[in-house]
Design a protein around this motif. Structure first.
Motif, mmCIF file in Angstrom:
data_model
loop_
_atom_site.group_PDB
_atom_site.id
_atom_site.type_symbol
_atom_site.label_atom_id
_atom_site.label_comp_id
_atom_site.label_asym_id
_atom_site.label_seq_id
_atom_site.Cartn_x
_atom_site.Cartn_y
_atom_site.Cartn_z
ATOM 1 N N LEU A 81 0.834 -1.199 0.000
ATOM 2 C CA LEU A 81 0.000 0.000 0.000
ATOM 3 C C LEU A 81 0.867 1.248 0.000
ATOM 4 C CD1 LEU A 81 -2.602 1.647 0.268
ATOM 5 C CD2 LEU A 81 -2.500 1.245 2.751
ATOM 6 N N LYS A 82 1.872 1.268 0.867
ATOM 7 C CA LYS A 82 2.736 2.443 0.959
ATOM 8 C C LYS A 82 3.478 2.680 -0.359
ATOM 9 C CE LYS A 82 1.622 3.420 5.161
ATOM 10 N NZ LYS A 82 0.822 4.642 5.433
ATOM 11 N N THR A 83 3.891 1.595 -0.998
ATOM 12 C CA THR A 83 4.585 1.732 -2.272
ATOM 13 C C THR A 83 3.652 2.298 -3.331
ATOM 14 O OG1 THR A 83 6.028 -0.130 -1.738
ATOM 15 C CG2 THR A 83 5.886 0.504 -4.057
ATOM 16 N N LEU A 84 2.427 1.786 -3.401
ATOM 17 C CA LEU A 84 1.461 2.273 -4.379
ATOM 18 C C LEU A 84 1.104 3.732 -4.116
ATOM 19 C CD1 LEU A 84 -0.407 1.738 -6.763
ATOM 20 C CD2 LEU A 84 -2.140 0.950 -5.142
ATOM 21 N N GLN A 85 0.900 4.094 -2.862
ATOM 22 C CA GLN A 85 0.615 5.490 -2.543
ATOM 23 C C GLN A 85 1.737 6.393 -3.049
ATOM 24 O OE1 GLN A 85 0.042 4.933 1.704
ATOM 25 N NE2 GLN A 85 -2.119 5.458 1.541
ATOM 26 N N GLY A 86 2.980 5.943 -2.869
ATOM 27 C CA GLY A 86 4.115 6.727 -3.337
ATOM 28 C C GLY A 86 4.086 6.937 -4.842
ATOM 29 N N LEU A 87 3.715 5.912 -5.585
ATOM 30 C CA LEU A 87 3.637 6.025 -7.040
ATOM 31 C C LEU A 87 2.543 7.012 -7.460
ATOM 32 C CD1 LEU A 87 3.991 2.241 -7.976
ATOM 33 C CD2 LEU A 87 5.720 4.032 -8.272
ATOM 34 N N ILE A 88 1.409 6.958 -6.764
ATOM 35 C CA ILE A 88 0.306 7.871 -7.079
ATOM 36 C C ILE A 88 0.686 9.306 -6.730
ATOM 37 C CG2 ILE A 88 -2.073 8.489 -6.513
ATOM 38 C CD1 ILE A 88 -2.561 5.469 -6.011
ATOM 39 N N TRP A 89 1.302 9.484 -5.563
ATOM 40 C CA TRP A 89 1.712 10.835 -5.169
ATOM 41 C C TRP A 89 2.740 11.411 -6.136
ATOM 42 C CZ3 TRP A 89 2.389 8.671 0.414
ATOM 43 C CH2 TRP A 89 1.128 8.605 1.030
ATOM 44 N N LYS A 90 3.586 10.547 -6.689
ATOM 45 C CA LYS A 90 4.589 11.006 -7.649
ATOM 46 C C LYS A 90 3.920 11.702 -8.827
ATOM 47 C CE LYS A 90 8.666 9.354 -10.203
ATOM 48 N NZ LYS A 90 8.322 9.741 -11.579
ATOM 49 N N THR A 91 2.839 11.113 -9.318
ATOM 50 C CA THR A 91 2.135 11.746 -10.434
ATOM 51 C C THR A 91 1.544 13.087 -10.006
ATOM 52 O OG1 THR A 91 0.008 10.640 -9.962
ATOM 53 C CG2 THR A 91 1.571 9.471 -11.377
ATOM 54 N N GLY A 92 1.078 13.163 -8.759
ATOM 55 C CA GLY A 92 0.513 14.413 -8.253
ATOM 56 C C GLY A 92 1.546 15.507 -8.099
ATOM 57 N N TYR A 93 2.711 15.146 -7.578
ATOM 58 C CA TYR A 93 3.790 16.132 -7.444
ATOM 59 C C TYR A 93 4.251 16.607 -8.813
ATOM 60 C CZ TYR A 93 4.405 15.185 -2.421
ATOM 61 O OH TYR A 93 4.226 15.071 -1.069
ATOM 62 N N GLU A 94 4.420 15.667 -9.739
ATOM 63 C CA GLU A 94 4.912 16.023 -11.069
ATOM 64 C C GLU A 94 3.909 16.891 -11.820
ATOM 65 O OE1 GLU A 94 5.784 12.232 -12.790
ATOM 66 O OE2 GLU A 94 7.809 12.147 -11.910
ATOM 67 N N ALA A 95 2.618 16.716 -11.528
ATOM 68 C CA ALA A 95 1.580 17.515 -12.173
ATOM 69 C C ALA A 95 1.374 18.858 -11.479
ATOM 70 C CB ALA A 95 0.265 16.738 -12.186
ATOM 71 N N GLY A 96 2.072 19.072 -10.369
ATOM 72 C CA GLY A 96 1.919 20.312 -9.623
ATOM 73 C C GLY A 96 0.684 20.349 -8.752
ATOM 74 N N GLU A 97 0.024 19.198 -8.597
ATOM 75 C CA GLU A 97 -1.186 19.133 -7.780
ATOM 76 C C GLU A 97 -0.874 18.949 -6.303
ATOM 77 O OE1 GLU A 97 -3.865 17.076 -11.349
ATOM 78 O OE2 GLU A 97 -3.349 15.927 -9.559
ATOM 79 N N LEU A 98 0.342 18.538 -5.991
ATOM 80 C CA LEU A 98 0.774 18.353 -4.605
ATOM 81 C C LEU A 98 2.061 19.125 -4.356
ATOM 82 C CD1 LEU A 98 0.274 14.489 -4.206
ATOM 83 C CD2 LEU A 98 -1.161 16.268 -3.203
ATOM 84 N N LYS A 99 2.210 19.606 -3.138
ATOM 85 C CA LYS A 99 3.446 20.255 -2.687
ATOM 86 C C LYS A 99 3.779 19.701 -1.306
ATOM 87 C CE LYS A 99 5.140 23.486 -4.475
ATOM 88 N NZ LYS A 99 6.232 23.652 -5.475
ATOM 89 N N GLY A 100 5.021 19.216 -1.137
ATOM 90 C CA GLY A 100 5.390 18.593 0.122
ATOM 91 C C GLY A 100 5.414 19.586 1.274
ATOM 92 N N HIS A 101 4.711 19.265 2.361
ATOM 93 C CA HIS A 101 4.694 20.162 3.522
ATOM 94 C C HIS A 101 5.827 19.838 4.487
ATOM 95 C CE1 HIS A 101 3.763 21.247 7.705
ATOM 96 N NE2 HIS A 101 3.298 22.350 7.159
ATOM 97 N N VAL A 102 6.533 20.867 4.909
ATOM 98 C CA VAL A 102 7.459 20.772 6.040
ATOM 99 C C VAL A 102 7.263 22.010 6.896
ATOM 100 C CG1 VAL A 102 9.210 19.349 4.881
ATOM 101 C CG2 VAL A 102 9.357 21.848 4.722
ATOM 102 N N TYR A 103 7.512 21.877 8.199
ATOM 103 C CA TYR A 103 7.426 23.035 9.076
ATOM 104 C C TYR A 103 8.518 24.046 8.701
ATOM 105 C CZ TYR A 103 4.422 20.142 12.076
ATOM 106 O OH TYR A 103 3.411 19.361 12.561
ATOM 107 N N PRO A 104 8.293 25.347 8.933
ATOM 108 C CA PRO A 104 9.278 26.366 8.544
ATOM 109 C C PRO A 104 10.668 26.155 9.125
ATOM 110 C CG PRO A 104 7.178 27.403 9.072
ATOM 111 C CD PRO A 104 7.047 25.951 9.454
#
Length: 225
Positions: A81-104
């Motif tokens: 599951l974790k591996t598949l989620q990573g693959l799906i998120w990759k498409t989201g990041y590459e499409a600009g639909e996701l941005k990784g959150h980190v604290y300031p």
């Protein structure tokens, strides 16, 4: 002497809400279509084989999707599951639909510790691919060059001392030379049992303090002792 820091992600470098309210729903919304579109890919078939090994019988694409969606609802730390989620998120990041959150303070102190010569590692229940995506697509830039390595559930569960012993073996350091950062007391207990130094991050007001470990509200308060 401290030589390395191993950090968790959720509640430590990044918001728990980002993972649970942005990443998980995004993966669930795209999971079924992603499986159908990539059903012929060897990597996806291998993941489905892994799911079948867990449930004990053969699955169609839709049945595999049903199982994986149920695992998401249960917040299971299953490697396929974790591996598949990573693959799906990759498409989201590459499409600009996701941005990784980190604290300031995360990029500031990761860069500071790296400049001080400390080796930095990540250990999260999310896949290594997902870890790299979060740190590679932040609003502060690509933070992945700061890290010397990544660990996920393939080394074992985060509440098991044996997992941290495996990490120590792989990075070639003694427990006393490594500091583990996490918001979860049971993970810190396991790391300490393996000999690591520990600090609990209490970024969330709902975080459950474990008094057995030094505590910090953010990375500026982390003692490198």
């Amino acid at each position: 002497m401290l030589k390395a820091i191993v950090t968790d992600i959720e509640g430590t470098t990044s918001s728990i809400e980002f993972v649970h309210k942005t990443l998980f729903p995004y993966a669930k919304a795209h999971l079924r279509r992603f499986l159908r579109e990539h059903a012929g890919d060897a990597q996806i078939q291998s993941l489905i084989d892994d799911v079948e090994a867990v449930v004990g019988w053969d699955l169609s694409i839709d049945e595999a999707a049903d199982t994986l969606e149920q695992w998401i609802a249960e917040d299971r730390k299953a490697t396929p599951l974790k591996t598949l989620q990573g693959l799906i998120w990759k498409t989201g990041y590459e499409a600009g639909e996701l941005k990784g959150h980190v604290y300031p303070d995360t990029p500031e102190f990761l860069r500071r510790w790296h400049a001080q010569g400390l080796a930095l590692y990540v250990y999260s229940s999310g896949s290594v691919e997902a870890q790299k995506l979060i740190f590679g697509h932040t609003e502060y830039g690509d933070l992945t060059p700061l890290f010397s390595g990544y660990f996920d559930t393939r080394v074992g569960g985060k509440r098991e001392a044996a997992s941290y012993k495996k990490i120590l073996k792989q990075i070639g350091l003694a427990g006393g030379e490594v500091l583990f950062l996490s918001d979860v007391g049971e993970e810190l207990d396991a790391a300490r049992e393996a000999g690591l130094q520990t600090v609990q991050l209490l970024r969330d007001d709902n975080a459950k303090p474990f008094e057995a470990h030094p505590q910090a509200r953010d990375f500026s308060q982390v003692p490198l002792g």
